[in-house]
Design a protein around this motif. Structure first.
Motif, short mmCIF file in Angstrom:
data_model
loop_
_atom_site.label_atom_id
_atom_site.label_comp_id
_atom_site.label_asym_id
_atom_site.label_seq_id
_atom_site.Cartn_x
_atom_site.Cartn_y
_atom_site.Cartn_z
N GLU A 97 40.43 48.67 52.22
CA GLU A 97 40.28 47.24 52.50
C GLU A 97 41.55 46.54 52.04
O GLU A 97 42.10 46.88 50.99
CB GLU A 97 39.09 46.64 51.75
CG GLU A 97 38.92 45.15 52.04
CD GLU A 97 37.88 44.44 51.18
OE1 GLU A 97 37.22 45.12 50.37
OE2 GLU A 97 37.75 43.22 51.33
N ARG A 98 42.02 45.60 52.81
CA ARG A 98 43.15 44.77 52.40
C ARG A 98 42.71 43.30 52.48
O ARG A 98 41.97 42.92 53.38
CB ARG A 98 44.36 44.98 53.32
CG ARG A 98 44.91 46.40 53.28
CD ARG A 98 45.65 46.71 51.99
NE ARG A 98 46.09 48.09 51.97
CZ ARG A 98 45.43 49.10 51.39
NH1 ARG A 98 44.29 48.87 50.77
NH2 ARG A 98 45.90 50.33 51.43
N GLN A 99 43.19 42.53 51.52
CA GLN A 99 42.90 41.10 51.52
C GLN A 99 44.20 40.32 51.58
O GLN A 99 45.23 40.75 51.05
CB GLN A 99 42.15 40.71 50.25
CG GLN A 99 40.73 41.24 50.18
CD GLN A 99 39.99 40.70 48.96
OE1 GLN A 99 40.28 39.60 48.49
NE2 GLN A 99 39.04 41.48 48.47
N PHE A 100 44.11 39.17 52.19
CA PHE A 100 45.26 38.27 52.29
C PHE A 100 44.78 36.84 52.04
O PHE A 100 43.59 36.55 52.16
CB PHE A 100 45.91 38.38 53.69
CG PHE A 100 46.38 39.77 54.00
CD1 PHE A 100 47.65 40.19 53.62
CD2 PHE A 100 45.54 40.68 54.62
CE1 PHE A 100 48.07 41.49 53.87
CE2 PHE A 100 45.94 41.98 54.88
CZ PHE A 100 47.22 42.38 54.50
N TRP A 101 45.71 35.98 51.69
CA TRP A 101 45.40 34.56 51.52
C TRP A 101 45.77 33.82 52.80
O TRP A 101 46.87 34.03 53.34
CB TRP A 101 46.19 33.98 50.36
CG TRP A 101 45.80 34.54 49.02
CD1 TRP A 101 44.57 34.46 48.42
CD2 TRP A 101 46.64 35.26 48.11
NE1 TRP A 101 44.60 35.09 47.20
CE2 TRP A 101 45.85 35.58 46.97
CE3 TRP A 101 47.97 35.66 48.12
CZ2 TRP A 101 46.35 36.28 45.88
CZ3 TRP A 101 48.47 36.36 47.03
CH2 TRP A 101 47.68 36.66 45.93
N GLY A 142 46.23 51.53 56.42
CA GLY A 142 46.21 50.31 55.61
C GLY A 142 47.55 49.89 55.06
O GLY A 142 47.62 48.98 54.23
N LEU A 144 50.96 47.99 55.13
CA LEU A 144 51.37 46.76 55.80
C LEU A 144 52.63 46.99 56.62
O LEU A 144 53.61 47.58 56.13
CB LEU A 144 51.63 45.68 54.73
CG LEU A 144 51.98 44.29 55.24
CD1 LEU A 144 50.88 43.72 56.14
CD2 LEU A 144 52.22 43.34 54.07
N ARG B 80 50.80 40.85 47.73
CA ARG B 80 49.39 41.09 47.47
C ARG B 80 48.94 42.41 48.09
O ARG B 80 48.18 43.18 47.49
CB ARG B 80 48.57 39.94 48.07
CG ARG B 80 47.14 40.08 47.67
CD ARG B 80 46.08 39.45 48.45
NE ARG B 80 44.89 40.15 48.03
CZ ARG B 80 43.95 39.64 47.27
NH1 ARG B 80 44.01 38.41 46.88
NH2 ARG B 80 42.92 40.38 46.90
N ALA B 81 49.41 42.66 49.31
CA ALA B 81 49.03 43.91 49.98
C ALA B 81 49.52 45.12 49.19
O ALA B 81 48.85 46.16 49.14
CB ALA B 81 49.59 43.93 51.40
N ASP B 84 47.13 45.51 46.20
CA ASP B 84 45.87 46.12 46.65
C ASP B 84 46.02 47.61 46.87
O ASP B 84 45.15 48.40 46.51
CB ASP B 84 45.41 45.47 47.97
CG ASP B 84 44.81 44.09 47.77
OD1 ASP B 84 44.59 43.70 46.61
OD2 ASP B 84 44.57 43.40 48.78
N THR B 85 47.13 47.98 47.49
CA THR B 85 47.36 49.40 47.81
C THR B 85 47.51 50.23 46.53
O THR B 85 46.93 51.31 46.40
CB THR B 85 48.61 49.53 48.70
OG1 THR B 85 48.46 48.68 49.83
CG2 THR B 85 48.79 50.97 49.18
N LEU B 118 44.49 36.98 41.08
CA LEU B 118 44.44 38.41 41.41
C LEU B 118 44.41 39.24 40.13
O LEU B 118 43.65 40.21 40.01
CB LEU B 118 45.64 38.77 42.29
CG LEU B 118 45.71 40.16 42.89
CD1 LEU B 118 44.40 40.58 43.55
CD2 LEU B 118 46.86 40.26 43.88
#
Lengths: 399, 389
Positions: A97-101, A142, A144, B80-81, B84-85, B118
């Motif tokens: 899962e990836r989240q972004f603002w 996943g 980017l 941010r990605a 998360d990774t 975060l």
């Protein structure tokens, strides 16, 4: 003739993976699966292979690439948290899962959500767009690849009711149709980098329809719908080819089949494009007017669900209505088809399967997917399964 | 022996050097990510370095989070990605997150609010019991999300107290109100306090501007008034008279007592269609400082601040909410001016008759900034319907 054959082949070949469902309404945005058999029809709870909870809310269509299901959502008090999930089709477990603002406005009508537009894939990458006009490109694992914040680039492209046009990708181009009362564009981006290849000014009007791809004389073409009508452009260059200016709906999208474009315009209007000249009108029917969901063409017939929840079946040759079948609505999701069956899911979570070969159409399967579930998103078909998402859940149904 | 020592020293230098290279590379890579800009510029370069950042161990998390400080929103999402990774991979491998470093990062309020949020989520993921303790000190945190959770925590406490001890419940609600900025929370707190006999001055809490001068109507036939430059756009003279839509028009006062600061243009002019009006006010600031103008409006609008055009939208009747639009401004010490153009269109449905706006001045966190001469909030007439209940 040779050239037409070549481009049709190209378009079909670009729909990677026989059973993949790569965008809103699946193969070429038609809503028709290439799988004709093996899907569930007479439904019971036993047909639910799995169901999982989704983060936040959303009405985007799930897409399927091989053994992976991709779905988007938005969460938080202002829906500023954007989610892209990859699930294992086999058991619904989360691969990543990836989240972004959100970088653009997230205000929308309470019925819809920031995750209204459907993602798309070219089989190698997944592209997700949200009502905030954030576009995310990830590889299937996943990682980017690129990001865009369209509202940051063009600040008046937003709609206080929310945006909803889904992405399409083909030939290395990703197209976003971002249209509103204040500023409107269709943008063709390099699918690998997200950089604009072309940007086309579009009518300044709120518009929630999605682009439709068709085979053209020298490559894939894109039918862009708005309240003004249809503008057909070359997908790769953005060059305008032809227009239809007699108006069209801003909610249900068009549908293309066998070189004919079926447009929600004055009910339903069938257009036959001919190169770069104006398309010829084959027929027009006010008996086939769709409600919120988009039309579907399968087996020589066109199907629409009107605002009263009635499924209309017409002949694609002349638009003559052949039969009507009352379903239990209301509907926001578009109908989808596989073989002789059409799958319709109501806003209240009732999935209904219609046998189109019955003389007047016949509901052969019904399944309540859960009290209190709000389903506005169009289902998907892949690998012998039907995928349905509500705001907070995703179901896989198999035979 | 000498050879062995020399080899050891060389190896140590090499390792130190390699360490330096690794550190420099992460810093360089983060710089590349921060350089992403409009229309996808910088995407290609960012895509090349992002996998290296995402391959970092969890020890790099705080450095990556810190790179969000001052970064644009797109760059922050790239970073941010990567976070998360890294977290996903590290947790799958059974590694532990650097909670102590993340806590230090979180507690430094100079860092990017979203990066701190975060960090908080990562801490709570590793140590769920930490949530309450951390939030206890975040009632006025610069991060909207952290502050919201801190407010909610107090609201929950107040709710539990309400049936047992009204005085303590009131105190808890009042304390939560000091941190509340989100409209839904403020409304809920105000409602509970009203029930407890402690009415809240909502216009003051939000900082809505209640007193305006208005002039109109001018035309907006075929929605062309939006782009037409009427005299007030060339300079505000409150004593001037203009040719309006149907005769001479002049400036006049329009004050609102609406609890959500709604200024109803229909009041002075009636339910007109295809019309344009202007509203003007002054804001006497105690100091020069950055601020935001936050506007709610479902009509076509344009805003000028200290005579400079800021932004406008010709969207009609697509919905309205508090803080619908946020526009950054730089307040100067003393008098500042705000001019807003309001266009009503031709639609005739009942739901298109509204011709109104609400505007407040606040800081980035949504905290009201008050004019030094802000008058007391007028009492809302008991018969008046508030714009948002």
């Amino acid at each position: 003739m040779k050239r037409i054959f070549f481009t049709l082949s190209t378009v079909l070949a670009l729909q990677l993976g026989a059973a993949d469902w790569l965008q809103f309404r699946g193969p070429n945005g038609s809503g028709v699966s290439i799988e004709r058999d093996g899907l569930p029809t007479s439904l019971t709870e036993k047909n639910i292979a799995w169901k999982i909870a989704l983060p936040g809310r959303g009405l985007s269509c799930p897409i399927i690439v091989g053994d992976r299901v991709f779905v988007t959502g938005s969460s938080g008090p202002q829906q500023e948290r954007l989610h892209v999930l990859c699930l294992n089709a086999a058991d619904g477990t989360v691969r990543w899962e990836r989240q972004f603002w959100a970088t653009g406005r997230t205000m929308c009508h309470p019925k819809t959500s920031v995750a209204a537009s459907s993602p798309a894939s070219d089989g190698r990458r997944v592209y997700a767009i949200f009502s905030s006009n954030d576009i995310v490109c990830l590889d299937l694992d996943g990682n980017l690849v690129w990001l865009r914040g369209i509202t940051r680039d063009y600040p008046n492209v937003s709609n206080s009711l929310g945006m909803a046009a889904s992405l399409v990708t083909m030939g290395g181009v990703l197209v976003a149709q971002v249209e509103s009362d204040s500023e409107s564009y269709a943008i063709g981006m390099d699918a690998g980098t997200g950089v604009n290849r072309w940007r086309l000014e579009r009518p300044k009007n709120s518009n929630w329809t999605s682009p439709v791809t068709m085979a053209g004389p020298s490559g894939p073409i894109l039918a862009l719908q708005s309240s003004k009508g249809i503008q057909a452009i070359e997908m790769v260059s953005g060059r305008s080819l032809w227009t239809y200016t007699d108006g069209a709906s801003t909610i249900p999208s068009s549908c293309a089949a066998d070189g004919v474009l079926y447009v929600p315009s004055h009910g339903m209007t069938a257009l036959q494009p001919s190169g770069e000249g104006a398309p010829s009108q084959l027929w027009r029917s006010n008996q086939l007017s769709p409600g919120t969901g988009s039309p579907l063409v399968s087996g020589g017939r066109i199907y629409t669900i009107n605002n009263a929840g009635v499924l209309n079946c017409g002949d694609i040759k002349d638009g003559k209505r052949l039969w009507q079948l009352r379903l239990k609505g209301p509907f926001s999701a578009s109908p989808i088809a596989a073989g002789n069956y059409i799958y319709c899911v109501s806003e209240e979570g009732l999935l209904q399967v219609v046998d189109t070969q019955a003389p007047e159409g016949n509901i052969v399967g019904k399944l309540e997917l859960g009290a209190g579930e709000v389903i506005l998103g169009t289902p998907a078909i892949s690998g012998g399964a039907v995928y349905v998402r509500s705001n907070g859940k995703l179901w896989k149904l198999t035979r | 022996m000498r050879m062995r020592s020399l080899f050891s020293v060389s190896l140590a230098c090499l390792l130190a050097s390699a360490g330096g290279i690794i550190a420099a590379t992460l810093a360089d890579n983060l710089k590349t990510i921060r350089a992403v800009g409009p229309e996808g510029s910088g995407n290609e370069a960012a895509a090349k370095v992002w996998p290296q950042i995402a391959a970092s161990g969890s020890v790099a998390l705080t450095e990556i989070l810190a790179a969000m400080d001052g970064a644009n929103d797109i760059a922050a999402n790239w970073l941010r990605a990567a976070v998360d990774t890294i977290v996903s991979r590290e947790l799958k491998s059974g590694a532990k997150l650097p909670v102590a470093a993340l806590r230090t990062f979180l507690l430094d309020t100079k860092h990017h609010p979203r990066a701190r949020r975060l960090a908080y989520e990562l801490i709570v993921r590793a140590e769920p019991n930490e949530a309450g303790r951390l939030l206890a000190g975040m009632l006025n945190d610069p991060s909207n999300e952290l502050r919201r959770d801190a407010v909610q925590r107090l609201m929950n406490q107040a709710k539990e107290l309400a049936e047992k001890d009204a005085t303590k419940a009131s105190a808890s609600y009042l304390q939560s109100l000091t941190g509340a900025r989100d409209t839904d929370q403020v409304k809920e707190i105000a409602e509970q306090l009203r029930k407890l006999g402690k009415p809240v001055d909502l216009p003051r809490h939000f900082g809505f501007l209640m007193d305006w001068q208005v002039v109109g109507p001018f035309h907006n036939l075929k929605r062309e008034g939006f782009e037409t430059v009427f005299p007030p756009e060339n300079g505000v003279d409150l004593k001037a008279t203009f040719d309006g839509k149907s005769g001479k028009v002049h400036w006049g006062p329009l004050a609102t007592s609406d609890q959500y600061g709604m200024v109803d243009i229909n009041k002075p002019y009636g339910k007109l269609k295809e019309s344009t009006a202007y509203a003007f006010t002054e804001f006497n600031s105690a100091a020069a400082r950055p601020a935001q103008i936050r506007l709610g409006c479902k009509n076509g609008w344009k805003v000028w601040f200290n005579g400079r055009f800021l932004f406008g939208r010709d969207e009609y009747h697509r919905g309205m909410q508090i803080d619908q639009y946020t526009i950054p401004v730089q307040l100067k010490s003393g008098k500042n001016t705000i001019l807003i153009k309001l266009c009503q269109n031709e639609q005739v449905e009942e739901w298109t008759t509204e011709w109104q706006f609400q505007l407040r001045v606040c800081d980035e966190s949504g905290t009201a900034i008050y004019a030094v001469d802000r008058p007391p909030t007028p009492a809302a007439p008991k018969t008046e319907t508030n714009s948002q209940k």
